[in-house]
Design an enzyme around this catalytic site. Structure first.
Site, PDB file in Angstrom:
ATOM      1  N   HIS A  75       0.824  -1.215   0.000  1.00  0.00           N
ATOM      2  CA  HIS A  75       0.000   0.000   0.000  1.00  0.00           C
ATOM      3  C   HIS A  75       0.856   1.264   0.000  1.00  0.00           C
ATOM      4  CE1 HIS A  75      -3.907  -2.084   1.663  1.00  0.00           C
ATOM      5  NE2 HIS A  75      -3.585  -2.428   0.426  1.00  0.00           N
ATOM      6  N   GLU A  77       0.858   3.930   1.859  1.00  0.00           N
ATOM      7  CA  GLU A  77       1.368   4.404   3.148  1.00  0.00           C
ATOM      8  C   GLU A  77       2.606   3.617   3.562  1.00  0.00           C
ATOM      9  OE1 GLU A  77      -1.650   3.299   2.321  1.00  0.00           O
ATOM     10  OE2 GLU A  77      -3.199   4.078   3.648  1.00  0.00           O
ATOM     11  N   CYS A 101      -5.721   1.543   5.763  1.00  0.00           N
ATOM     12  CA  CYS A 101      -6.251   0.264   6.242  1.00  0.00           C
ATOM     13  C   CYS A 101      -5.593  -0.094   7.577  1.00  0.00           C
ATOM     14  CB  CYS A 101      -6.001  -0.822   5.199  1.00  0.00           C
ATOM     15  SG  CYS A 101      -4.281  -1.386   5.118  1.00  0.00           S
ATOM     16  N   CYS A 104      -1.721  -0.777   7.338  1.00  0.00           N
ATOM     17  CA  CYS A 104      -0.933   0.457   7.247  1.00  0.00           C
ATOM     18  C   CYS A 104      -0.997   1.236   8.552  1.00  0.00           C
ATOM     19  CB  CYS A 104      -1.407   1.309   6.078  1.00  0.00           C
ATOM     20  SG  CYS A 104      -0.959   0.589   4.487  1.00  0.00           S
TER      21      CYS A 104
END
Ligand SMILES: [Zn+2]
Length: 158
Positions: A75, A77, A101, A104
């Site tokens: 992801h 992040e 999420c 993260c």
């Protein structure tokens, strides 16, 4: 007299996050992140993609089936945190277009980032996002919804 229509720091960093998202090869979801220190210096950026050496041509972007992107994708992040290459992220802010999420959120907390600035929260009702908010709140990470009167920032190459 100085220009009056210059962009704010928040618009600048969310703009960088959105620009980073444009690098994503994911046909369905493009997310970008930008990490900034307390002096408004950009420390890192990231977007959702596969790990180094894992070619976009060989790995699946499918969301359903035996082998999905969820097994492989990093992801935005987490990529931004890892792209910082161990720099001190204590009390940094992370700008991200989609609310982080739960996976993260763990990385954000452990990295020392103290504020999440997000543009939209379209998965707010999912178990992952509920868990994410629970952890971020417990850890004292500030959550701030980004707003602006501006609907667009235009970039031109000509
Ligand atoms: Zn995530």
């Amino acid at each position: 007299m100085k220009r009056q229509d210059y962009i704010s720091w928040d618009e600048y960093f969310m703009g960088v996050a959105l620009l980073a998202a444009k690098r994503s090869k994911d046909p369905n979801t493009q997310v970008g992140a930008c990490i900034v220190d307390c002096n408004n210096i950009i420390l890192s950026t990231g977007y959702n993609g596969f790990p180094y050496g894992c070619s976009d041509d060989d790995y699946p972007w499918d969301r359903e089936g035996d082998d999905t992107k969820y097994n492989y994708v990093v992801h935005a992040e987490l990529n931004a945190i890892l792209n910082a290459r161990g720099r001190d992220l204590k009390d940094a802010r992370i700008y991200v277009d989609l609310f982080p999420c739960n996976q993260c959120a763990k990385a954000i907390i452990q990295s020392g980032i103290s504020e999440v600035v997000y543009l939209y929260d379209k998965y707010a009702d999912t178990a992952e996002t509920v868990a994410s908010k629970k952890m971020l709140t417990s850890a004292g990470v500030k959550l701030r919804h980004f707003t602006t009167d501006r609907s667009v920032i235009e970039l031109k190459f000509n």
